[in-house]
Motif scaffolding. Structure first.
Motif, PDB file in Angstrom:
ATOM      1  N   ALA A  33      76.831  90.045  57.383  1.00 33.72           N
ATOM      2  CA  ALA A  33      76.016  89.688  56.223  1.00 33.72           C
ATOM      3  C   ALA A  33      75.188  88.443  56.478  1.00 33.72           C
ATOM      4  O   ALA A  33      74.180  88.212  55.794  1.00 33.72           O
ATOM      5  CB  ALA A  33      76.914  89.479  55.001  1.00 33.72           C
ATOM      6  N   ILE A  36      71.309  88.966  57.193  1.00 28.96           N
ATOM      7  CA  ILE A  36      70.398  89.519  56.185  1.00 28.96           C
ATOM      8  C   ILE A  36      69.221  88.565  55.952  1.00 28.96           C
ATOM      9  O   ILE A  36      69.385  87.354  55.885  1.00 28.96           O
ATOM     10  CB  ILE A  36      71.143  89.774  54.865  1.00 28.96           C
ATOM     11  CG1 ILE A  36      72.161  90.904  55.046  1.00 28.96           C
ATOM     12  CG2 ILE A  36      70.175  90.131  53.740  1.00 28.96           C
ATOM     13  CD1 ILE A  36      73.052  91.120  53.833  1.00 28.96           C
ATOM     14  N   SER A  40      64.831  91.354  51.791  1.00 33.59           N
ATOM     15  CA  SER A  40      65.516  92.611  51.499  1.00 33.59           C
ATOM     16  C   SER A  40      66.916  92.585  52.099  1.00 33.59           C
ATOM     17  O   SER A  40      67.099  92.132  53.230  1.00 33.59           O
ATOM     18  CB  SER A  40      64.731  93.800  52.074  1.00 33.59           C
ATOM     19  OG  SER A  40      65.498  94.991  52.029  1.00 33.59           O
ATOM     20  N   ASN A  41      67.886  93.116  51.348  1.00 35.39           N
ATOM     21  CA  ASN A  41      69.248  93.216  51.872  1.00 35.39           C
ATOM     22  C   ASN A  41      69.373  94.267  52.967  1.00 35.39           C
ATOM     23  O   ASN A  41      70.406  94.352  53.644  1.00 35.39           O
ATOM     24  CB  ASN A  41      70.217  93.559  50.737  1.00 35.39           C
ATOM     25  CG  ASN A  41      70.442  92.387  49.799  1.00 35.39           C
ATOM     26  OD1 ASN A  41      70.296  91.229  50.189  1.00 35.39           O
ATOM     27  ND2 ASN A  41      70.807  92.686  48.559  1.00 35.39           N
ATOM     28  N   ASP A  42      68.333  95.087  53.128  1.00 37.58           N
ATOM     29  CA  ASP A  42      68.377  96.162  54.119  1.00 37.58           C
ATOM     30  C   ASP A  42      67.871  95.732  55.484  1.00 37.58           C
ATOM     31  O   ASP A  42      67.983  96.502  56.450  1.00 37.58           O
ATOM     32  CB  ASP A  42      67.534  97.349  53.638  1.00 37.58           C
ATOM     33  CG  ASP A  42      68.062  97.962  52.356  1.00 37.58           C
ATOM     34  OD1 ASP A  42      69.294  97.958  52.161  1.00 37.58           O
ATOM     35  OD2 ASP A  42      67.237  98.430  51.539  1.00 37.58           O
ATOM     36  N   GLN A  44      67.233  92.606  58.649  1.00 42.17           N
ATOM     37  CA  GLN A  44      67.734  91.389  59.263  1.00 42.17           C
ATOM     38  C   GLN A  44      66.698  90.271  59.211  1.00 42.17           C
ATOM     39  O   GLN A  44      65.486  90.515  59.231  1.00 42.17           O
ATOM     40  CB  GLN A  44      68.129  91.662  60.714  1.00 42.17           C
ATOM     41  CG  GLN A  44      69.281  92.640  60.881  1.00 42.17           C
ATOM     42  CD  GLN A  44      69.689  92.814  62.331  1.00 42.17           C
ATOM     43  OE1 GLN A  44      69.782  91.850  63.076  1.00 42.17           O
ATOM     44  NE2 GLN A  44      69.948  94.053  62.727  1.00 42.17           N
ATOM     45  N   MET A  81      69.537  96.619  58.986  1.00 42.64           N
ATOM     46  CA  MET A  81      70.902  96.112  59.088  1.00 42.64           C
ATOM     47  C   MET A  81      71.761  97.184  59.756  1.00 42.64           C
ATOM     48  O   MET A  81      72.573  97.867  59.134  1.00 42.64           O
ATOM     49  CB  MET A  81      71.430  95.740  57.709  1.00 42.64           C
ATOM     50  CG  MET A  81      70.879  94.440  57.174  1.00 42.64           C
ATOM     51  SD  MET A  81      71.437  92.999  58.145  1.00 42.64           S
ATOM     52  CE  MET A  81      73.190  93.003  57.788  1.00 42.64           C
ATOM     53  N   ARG A 160      71.234  83.739  50.078  1.00 42.64           N
ATOM     54  CA  ARG A 160      72.036  84.878  50.513  1.00 42.64           C
ATOM     55  C   ARG A 160      71.739  85.118  51.974  1.00 42.64           C
ATOM     56  O   ARG A 160      70.870  84.479  52.561  1.00 42.64           O
ATOM     57  CB  ARG A 160      71.695  86.122  49.681  1.00 42.64           C
ATOM     58  CG  ARG A 160      70.216  86.517  49.764  1.00 42.64           C
ATOM     59  CD  ARG A 160      69.880  87.613  48.769  1.00 42.64           C
ATOM     60  NE  ARG A 160      68.466  87.915  48.730  1.00 42.64           N
ATOM     61  CZ  ARG A 160      67.871  88.818  49.515  1.00 42.64           C
ATOM     62  NH1 ARG A 160      68.579  89.497  50.388  1.00 42.64           N
ATOM     63  NH2 ARG A 160      66.579  89.036  49.422  1.00 42.64           N
ATOM     64  N   GLY A 161      72.449  86.034  52.582  1.00 45.98           N
ATOM     65  CA  GLY A 161      72.180  86.374  53.967  1.00 45.98           C
ATOM     66  C   GLY A 161      72.207  85.165  54.871  1.00 45.98           C
ATOM     67  O   GLY A 161      73.025  84.251  54.722  1.00 45.98           O
TER      68      GLY A 161
END
Length: 281
Positions: A33, A36, A40-42, A44, A81, A160-161
């Motif tokens: 994680a 990320i 986008s969480n999708d 890298q 990811m 995040r990430g």
């Protein structure tokens, strides 16, 4: 996000590796994680990917003691990811100067495609203490107050990430208009699980955040993606902390650039530059 939330200790876990007769090194990694990106969480973040490419080039066999003085990372498209394969080789061997390269591939139902590539100049090192000089002033270390505030100065949508996994000490408001922004960031875990944290890898990964630190645009209104990353290092970086004095130059045609002076706790170490692609949200 703290390291106990990453899935494992590091941005990546290595799951396969081999070296051929030409000393080409190929390794496969899965992201945690902490890899990320901010948009986008999708996908890298480019920083850990650039650090992974640099890691592979640094570990190639070299003709003489030396170090990487310049790394350029090109992002060729969205990096999912998903597992990533990195292959590195010496393009131009030499006793004093070597040119290195690395390519990252990902596989999908459509086939295998390159998602990022990098090149680096490896220079022979010697001793030159009598002529040491830096044109940049020393950046004061993070204060207890800045460390206590932590990531408060980082836009909430970025916490995040990879960006959220770092320790932050933000000195001036990110996104300010008057002058450059100043921030320190620390990557308190290794790039690859099970390895000792490498100072060069940490510096390259954090340097990619310069376009965010020096942003003049609100991420709620604009996307400002860097298409590449170039880092010149006059001094080898040391330690977990990387300081950035960063600012952005925005053109009138939705293209711009970001630049920053990089420091460690001993003083300035180099500079980073990035091209920016701007899009309204």
């Amino acid at each position: 996000m703290r390291t106990d939330m990453l899935g494992f200790e590091g941005c990546y876990r290595r799951i396969d590796h081999h070296r051929d007769e030409q000393s080409h090194v190929s390794e496969v990694f899965i992201p945690s994680a902490a890899a990320i990106g901010p948009w986008s969480n999708d996908h890298q973040h480019g920083g850990p990917v650039g650090a992974l490419l640099t890691r592979s080039m640094r570990r190639l066999p070299h003709g003489a003691p030396g170090r990487i003085a310049r790394t350029t990372v090109e992002i060729l498209g969205p990096i999912a990811m998903a597992p990533i394969e990195v292959t590195a080789r010496v393009v131009r061997p030499g006793r004093k100067v070597e040119l290195l390269s690395a390519v990252a591939h990902q596989r999908s139902e459509a086939g295998t495609r390159p998602v990022a590539q990098a090149s680096a100049w490896w220079l022979r090192t010697d001793e030159s203490p009598e002529v040491v000089h830096s044109p940049e002033p020393r950046l004061a270390a993070p204060t207890d107050e800045e460390l206590a505030r932590g990531e408060e100065g980082v836009p909430a949508s970025w916490r995040r990430g990879f960006v959220g996994s770092l320790r932050w000490a933000v000195r001036t408001r990110i996104g300010q208009i008057d002058g450059p922004a100043i921030a320190w960031a620390s990557m308190p875990y290794p790039l690859v699980e099970g390895e000792d944290g490498d100072d060069l890898e940490r510096c390259i990964a954090i340097a990619d955040a310069a376009n965010g630190v020096g942003s003049r645009l609100n991420p709620k209104d604009w996307v400002f993606m860097n298409t590449e990353l170039t880092v010149h290092l006059a001094q080898p970086p040391a330690g977990e902390w990387t300081g950035m004095v960063a600012e952005s130059w925005i053109g009138e045609d939705a293209v711009g650039m970001s630049s920053a002076v990089l420091s460690d706790l001993t003083g300035p170490v180099g500079r980073v530059a990035q091209s920016l692609l701007l899009e309204r949200l």
